[in-house]
Design an enzyme around this catalytic site. Structure first.
Site, PDB file in Angstrom:
ATOM      1  CG  ASN A 189      60.228  87.893   4.335  1.00  0.00           C
ATOM      2  OD1 ASN A 189      59.575  88.280   3.374  1.00  0.00           O
ATOM      3  ND2 ASN A 189      61.160  88.634   4.892  1.00  0.00           N
TER       4      ASN A 189
ATOM      5  CD  GLU B 116      61.196  90.284   9.023  1.00  0.00           C
ATOM      6  OE1 GLU B 116      61.011  91.365   9.626  1.00  0.00           O
ATOM      7  OE2 GLU B 116      62.149  90.094   8.233  1.00  0.00           O
TER       8      GLU B 116
ATOM      9  CB  CYS C 177      62.484  81.886   5.023  1.00  0.00           C
ATOM     10  SG  CYS C 177      63.969  82.275   5.938  1.00  0.00           S
TER      11      CYS C 177
ATOM     12  CD  GLU D 282      63.519  81.260   0.508  1.00  0.00           C
ATOM     13  OE1 GLU D 282      62.939  81.778   1.475  1.00  0.00           O
ATOM     14  OE2 GLU D 282      64.615  81.651   0.089  1.00  0.00           O
TER      15      GLU D 282
ATOM     16  CB  CYS E  56      68.448  80.981   4.986  1.00  0.00           C
ATOM     17  SG  CYS E  56      67.094  80.051   5.737  1.00  0.00           S
TER      18      CYS E  56
ATOM     19  CB  CYS F 239      64.989  77.846   3.035  1.00  0.00           C
ATOM     20  SG  CYS F 239      63.942  78.981   3.957  1.00  0.00           S
TER      21      CYS F 239
HETATM   22  N1  THU Z   1      64.559  85.566   4.242  1.00  0.00           N
HETATM   23  C1  THU Z   1      63.736  84.817   3.441  1.00  0.00           C
HETATM   24  O1  THU Z   1      62.516  84.877   3.557  1.00  0.00           O
HETATM   25  N2  THU Z   1      64.309  84.001   2.549  1.00  0.00           N
HETATM   26  C2  THU Z   1      65.639  83.958   2.274  1.00  0.00           C
HETATM   27  O2  THU Z   1      66.049  83.231   1.390  1.00  0.00           O
HETATM   28  C3  THU Z   1      66.568  84.780   3.037  1.00  0.00           C
HETATM   29  C4  THU Z   1      65.991  85.514   4.184  1.00  0.00           C
HETATM   30  C5  THU Z   1      63.936  86.499   5.182  1.00  0.00           C
HETATM   31  C6  THU Z   1      64.074  86.162   6.631  1.00  0.00           C
HETATM   32  C7  THU Z   1      63.895  87.520   7.263  1.00  0.00           C
HETATM   33  O3  THU Z   1      62.501  87.792   7.375  1.00  0.00           O
HETATM   34  C8  THU Z   1      64.462  88.489   6.239  1.00  0.00           C
HETATM   35  O4  THU Z   1      64.519  87.774   5.015  1.00  0.00           O
HETATM   36  C9  THU Z   1      65.846  88.994   6.585  1.00  0.00           C
HETATM   37  O5  THU Z   1      66.690  87.965   6.885  1.00  0.00           O
END
Ligand code: THU
Length: 164
Positions: A61, A63, A72, A74, A111, A114
């Site tokens: 991820n 941010e 994310c 994925e 999520c 994704c």
């Molecule tokens: N996140 C992912 O990268 N993948 C997931 O399957 C769930 C959430 C990340 C998004 C954000 O940067 C952090 O996790 C918290 O939500």
């Protein structure tokens, strides 16, 4: 009135029961958490994709101070793989997350956004993507496809129907 019950099969393996390729994929997802850029949530997610040619592509991820601009793990992995290797079908995806000093005790599942992107991958390559979700108890939760995790999903079949 009628009722439709939708069921999803999830198989839970221990890490040791996984094949060598699956272990490699899970290890890659775990390793990928270390390159996540997650200063806001501190929830480091790693994703590892297995391509048809055996190659493993990882993502994590990314941010942003403007929260919705982040992405994310994925989708970072999928978009990279599709951009670099558009001819390679995606066969499997492993996901792991590191939070508060350790890998999470619960599985991390993709999520909604994704899932939608992975659904497109399945229709694009006309091939299921196995989803492997890891937790630190060394359990690996496996769904046979993204379709199976997304009943009644919106996909390209919506454009195939004829107006009645
Ligand atoms: N996140 C992912 O990268 N993948 C997931 O399957 C769930 C959430 C990340 C998004 C954000 O940067 C952090 O996790 C918290 O939500």
């Amino acid at each position: 009135m009628k009722q439709i019950n939708l069921t999803t099969k999830i198989t839970v393996y221990s890490y040791d029961e996984c094949t060598d390729v699956e272990k490699k994929l899970i290890d890659a997802a775990k390793e990928a958490t270390s390159n996540a850029y997650a200063p806001y949530s501190k929830f480091n997610v790693g994703a590892a994709l297995l391509l048809e040619n055996g190659q493993i592509i990882t993502g994590n991820n990314q941010e942003n101070a403007a929260y919705p601009s982040g992405l994310c793990a994925e989708r970072t992995a999928v978009f990279y793989a599709n951009a670099q290797y558009p001819e390679q079908k995606v066969e499997a995806l492993a996901i792991a997350a590191f939070y508060d000093g350790d890998f999470t005790s619960d599985l991390t599942s993709p999520c909604g956004s994704c899932r939608q992107v992975l659904l497109e991958v399945e229709s694009r390559y006309e091939s299921d993507v196995r989803i492997l979700m890891y937790n630190r108890k060394n359990e690996v939760f496996v769904a046979d496809s993204m379709r199976s995790l997304m009943p009644l999903s919106f996909g390209k079949q919506a454009f195939d129907q004829k107006n009645q």
